[in-house]
Design a protein around this motif. Sequence first.
Motif, PDB file in Angstrom:
ATOM      1  N   LYS A   1       0.815  -1.214   0.000  1.00  0.00           N
ATOM      2  CA  LYS A   1       0.000   0.000   0.000  1.00  0.00           C
ATOM      3  C   LYS A   1       0.856   1.274   0.000  1.00  0.00           C
ATOM      4  O   LYS A   1       0.321   2.378  -0.030  1.00  0.00           O
ATOM      5  CB  LYS A   1      -0.916   0.020   1.231  1.00  0.00           C
ATOM      6  CG  LYS A   1      -1.979  -1.070   1.244  1.00  0.00           C
ATOM      7  CD  LYS A   1      -3.041  -0.815   0.202  1.00  0.00           C
ATOM      8  CE  LYS A   1      -4.181  -1.817   0.293  1.00  0.00           C
ATOM      9  NZ  LYS A   1      -5.246  -1.568  -0.713  1.00  0.00           N
ATOM     10  N   GLY A   2       2.160   1.110   0.075  1.00  0.00           N
ATOM     11  CA  GLY A   2       3.046   2.281   0.071  1.00  0.00           C
ATOM     12  C   GLY A   2       3.107   3.005   1.396  1.00  0.00           C
ATOM     13  O   GLY A   2       3.472   4.191   1.449  1.00  0.00           O
ATOM     14  N   ILE A   3       2.778   2.303   2.495  1.00  0.00           N
ATOM     15  CA  ILE A   3       2.749   2.933   3.815  1.00  0.00           C
ATOM     16  C   ILE A   3       4.083   2.765   4.536  1.00  0.00           C
ATOM     17  O   ILE A   3       4.538   3.660   5.250  1.00  0.00           O
ATOM     18  CB  ILE A   3       1.595   2.353   4.653  1.00  0.00           C
ATOM     19  CG1 ILE A   3       0.258   2.694   3.973  1.00  0.00           C
ATOM     20  CG2 ILE A   3       1.626   2.891   6.081  1.00  0.00           C
ATOM     21  CD1 ILE A   3      -0.920   1.971   4.544  1.00  0.00           C
ATOM     22  N   ILE A   4       4.724   1.623   4.354  1.00  0.00           N
ATOM     23  CA  ILE A   4       6.037   1.383   4.930  1.00  0.00           C
ATOM     24  C   ILE A   4       6.972   0.865   3.838  1.00  0.00           C
ATOM     25  O   ILE A   4       6.519   0.406   2.784  1.00  0.00           O
ATOM     26  CB  ILE A   4       5.988   0.378   6.102  1.00  0.00           C
ATOM     27  CG1 ILE A   4       5.447  -0.978   5.632  1.00  0.00           C
ATOM     28  CG2 ILE A   4       5.177   0.928   7.264  1.00  0.00           C
ATOM     29  CD1 ILE A   4       5.482  -2.056   6.710  1.00  0.00           C
ATOM     30  N   ARG A   5       8.268   0.945   4.115  1.00  0.00           N
ATOM     31  CA  ARG A   5       9.256   0.418   3.171  1.00  0.00           C
ATOM     32  C   ARG A   5      10.442  -0.137   3.942  1.00  0.00           C
ATOM     33  O   ARG A   5      10.687   0.250   5.092  1.00  0.00           O
ATOM     34  CB  ARG A   5       9.715   1.500   2.187  1.00  0.00           C
ATOM     35  CG  ARG A   5      10.407   2.680   2.817  1.00  0.00           C
ATOM     36  CD  ARG A   5      10.542   3.841   1.850  1.00  0.00           C
ATOM     37  NE  ARG A   5      11.234   4.980   2.459  1.00  0.00           N
ATOM     38  CZ  ARG A   5      12.492   5.297   2.238  1.00  0.00           C
ATOM     39  NH1 ARG A   5      13.229   4.553   1.410  1.00  0.00           N
ATOM     40  NH2 ARG A   5      13.046   6.347   2.818  1.00  0.00           N
ATOM     41  N   TRP A   6      11.165  -1.045   3.326  1.00  0.00           N
ATOM     42  CA  TRP A   6      12.305  -1.708   3.951  1.00  0.00           C
ATOM     43  C   TRP A   6      13.558  -0.871   3.735  1.00  0.00           C
ATOM     44  O   TRP A   6      13.977  -0.648   2.604  1.00  0.00           O
ATOM     45  CB  TRP A   6      12.475  -3.098   3.347  1.00  0.00           C
ATOM     46  CG  TRP A   6      13.475  -3.972   4.035  1.00  0.00           C
ATOM     47  CD1 TRP A   6      14.710  -4.311   3.556  1.00  0.00           C
ATOM     48  CD2 TRP A   6      13.334  -4.629   5.293  1.00  0.00           C
ATOM     49  NE1 TRP A   6      15.353  -5.140   4.455  1.00  0.00           N
ATOM     50  CE2 TRP A   6      14.523  -5.358   5.535  1.00  0.00           C
ATOM     51  CE3 TRP A   6      12.321  -4.659   6.247  1.00  0.00           C
ATOM     52  CZ2 TRP A   6      14.717  -6.121   6.675  1.00  0.00           C
ATOM     53  CZ3 TRP A   6      12.516  -5.420   7.389  1.00  0.00           C
ATOM     54  CH2 TRP A   6      13.699  -6.135   7.605  1.00  0.00           C
ATOM     55  N   VAL A   7      14.143  -0.370   4.814  1.00  0.00           N
ATOM     56  CA  VAL A   7      15.312   0.505   4.727  1.00  0.00           C
ATOM     57  C   VAL A   7      16.389   0.010   5.679  1.00  0.00           C
ATOM     58  O   VAL A   7      16.174  -0.065   6.892  1.00  0.00           O
ATOM     59  CB  VAL A   7      14.953   1.967   5.084  1.00  0.00           C
ATOM     60  CG1 VAL A   7      16.181   2.860   4.965  1.00  0.00           C
ATOM     61  CG2 VAL A   7      13.826   2.479   4.217  1.00  0.00           C
ATOM     62  N   LYS A   8      17.533  -0.358   5.140  1.00  0.00           N
ATOM     63  CA  LYS A   8      18.698  -0.759   5.935  1.00  0.00           C
ATOM     64  C   LYS A   8      18.346  -1.817   6.974  1.00  0.00           C
ATOM     65  O   LYS A   8      18.688  -1.715   8.162  1.00  0.00           O
ATOM     66  CB  LYS A   8      19.324   0.460   6.616  1.00  0.00           C
ATOM     67  CG  LYS A   8      19.900   1.469   5.635  1.00  0.00           C
ATOM     68  CD  LYS A   8      20.568   2.629   6.353  1.00  0.00           C
ATOM     69  CE  LYS A   8      21.162   3.622   5.348  1.00  0.00           C
ATOM     70  NZ  LYS A   8      21.813   4.774   6.010  1.00  0.00           N
ATOM     71  N   GLY A   9      17.617  -2.824   6.537  1.00  0.00           N
ATOM     72  CA  GLY A   9      17.335  -3.964   7.398  1.00  0.00           C
ATOM     73  C   GLY A   9      16.179  -3.803   8.344  1.00  0.00           C
ATOM     74  O   GLY A   9      15.987  -4.636   9.237  1.00  0.00           O
TER      75      GLY A   9
ATOM     76  N   LYS B   1      24.741  -5.302  19.938  1.00  0.00           N
ATOM     77  CA  LYS B   1      24.352  -4.269  18.986  1.00  0.00           C
ATOM     78  C   LYS B   1      22.927  -3.807  19.267  1.00  0.00           C
ATOM     79  O   LYS B   1      22.103  -4.561  19.773  1.00  0.00           O
ATOM     80  CB  LYS B   1      24.472  -4.807  17.551  1.00  0.00           C
ATOM     81  CG  LYS B   1      25.884  -5.249  17.191  1.00  0.00           C
ATOM     82  CD  LYS B   1      25.973  -5.784  15.777  1.00  0.00           C
ATOM     83  CE  LYS B   1      27.394  -6.224  15.452  1.00  0.00           C
ATOM     84  NZ  LYS B   1      27.520  -6.740  14.067  1.00  0.00           N
ATOM     85  N   LEU B   2      22.654  -2.562  18.907  1.00  0.00           N
ATOM     86  CA  LEU B   2      21.340  -1.977  19.121  1.00  0.00           C
ATOM     87  C   LEU B   2      20.576  -1.935  17.804  1.00  0.00           C
ATOM     88  O   LEU B   2      21.108  -1.519  16.782  1.00  0.00           O
ATOM     89  CB  LEU B   2      21.472  -0.561  19.678  1.00  0.00           C
ATOM     90  CG  LEU B   2      20.173   0.174  20.010  1.00  0.00           C
ATOM     91  CD1 LEU B   2      19.455  -0.494  21.184  1.00  0.00           C
ATOM     92  CD2 LEU B   2      20.459   1.645  20.334  1.00  0.00           C
ATOM     93  N   GLN B   3      19.323  -2.379  17.850  1.00  0.00           N
ATOM     94  CA  GLN B   3      18.475  -2.323  16.670  1.00  0.00           C
ATOM     95  C   GLN B   3      17.085  -1.895  17.106  1.00  0.00           C
ATOM     96  O   GLN B   3      16.732  -1.985  18.287  1.00  0.00           O
ATOM     97  CB  GLN B   3      18.416  -3.685  15.969  1.00  0.00           C
ATOM     98  CG  GLN B   3      17.791  -3.630  14.575  1.00  0.00           C
ATOM     99  CD  GLN B   3      17.912  -4.968  13.851  1.00  0.00           C
ATOM    100  OE1 GLN B   3      17.867  -6.020  14.477  1.00  0.00           O
ATOM    101  NE2 GLN B   3      18.056  -4.930  12.537  1.00  0.00           N
ATOM    102  N   SER B   4      16.292  -1.424  16.169  1.00  0.00           N
ATOM    103  CA  SER B   4      14.930  -1.007  16.508  1.00  0.00           C
ATOM    104  C   SER B   4      13.932  -1.620  15.539  1.00  0.00           C
ATOM    105  O   SER B   4      14.278  -1.952  14.402  1.00  0.00           O
ATOM    106  CB  SER B   4      14.809   0.521  16.483  1.00  0.00           C
ATOM    107  OG  SER B   4      15.100   1.031  15.200  1.00  0.00           O
ATOM    108  N   ARG B   5      12.694  -1.772  16.004  1.00  0.00           N
ATOM    109  CA  ARG B   5      11.609  -2.293  15.192  1.00  0.00           C
ATOM    110  C   ARG B   5      10.466  -1.288  15.188  1.00  0.00           C
ATOM    111  O   ARG B   5      10.245  -0.570  16.155  1.00  0.00           O
ATOM    112  CB  ARG B   5      11.113  -3.639  15.743  1.00  0.00           C
ATOM    113  CG  ARG B   5      12.084  -4.781  15.536  1.00  0.00           C
ATOM    114  CD  ARG B   5      11.593  -6.045  16.189  1.00  0.00           C
ATOM    115  NE  ARG B   5      12.522  -7.148  15.980  1.00  0.00           N
ATOM    116  CZ  ARG B   5      12.492  -8.287  16.662  1.00  0.00           C
ATOM    117  NH1 ARG B   5      11.589  -8.459  17.612  1.00  0.00           N
ATOM    118  NH2 ARG B   5      13.359  -9.244  16.403  1.00  0.00           N
TER     119      ARG B   5
END
Length: 222
Positions: A165-173, A202-206
Amino acid sequence: MKETSVLTQPMMTSLEIAELTGKMHRHVMRSIRNMEPGWQKVTESKFGLSTYIDASGRTLPCYLLTKMECLYVATKFNDEARARLVLRWAELERDQLMGQPPVRQKPKEIRLLACDEEVLDEADVIIGDELDELNAASDHCYTPSDIGRPFGLEGRDLNSFLADKGIIRWVKGQWRPTRKYLHQGLTENRSFYYHGRDGHRKLQSRLVWTAKGRDFIIDLIG
């Protein structure tokens, strides 16, 4: 574990610093950690890492600082906070001259860490406190799985639907809102630590969704 029953010089815990300055203890801990590298570079010594037992019986980390260390940290505080610390140090030194115990806590309430393993354990507690603060804005948010479950969708299925739907996209994992939906109060980031293949933490976010974002998705699906 080694315990401090008698200290040879007046010391002040980060707990007392927080109480005197009206700051949250975790914020004082963070300030001390941030300033430690500069102190270590000049003095070649680290601040004393200790533990205390809170009202519920948990063993939690704190710092135990000398006068010089404390006044160095206090350079980040406002004038009133520094004044309170200076007066407290005068009281501690007066008590020492009169033969009074320099630390007010009961002997078993403040404990020096005796080995690297204990330091690592307490570091995990500190990291947990930092994550709590970092994730405060996402406390009441919803994961894609939370939102998709009533519709029979797994989290990855919902993410694919939103991407189509173009609401989210995959960026850098990781998933991110597209520019159109970036500043509409629909999403927050929830951070977490993990260990990479090299063994380093390592720190990551969702991406998680606010109540407004959840309602937006439900309307979209319906």
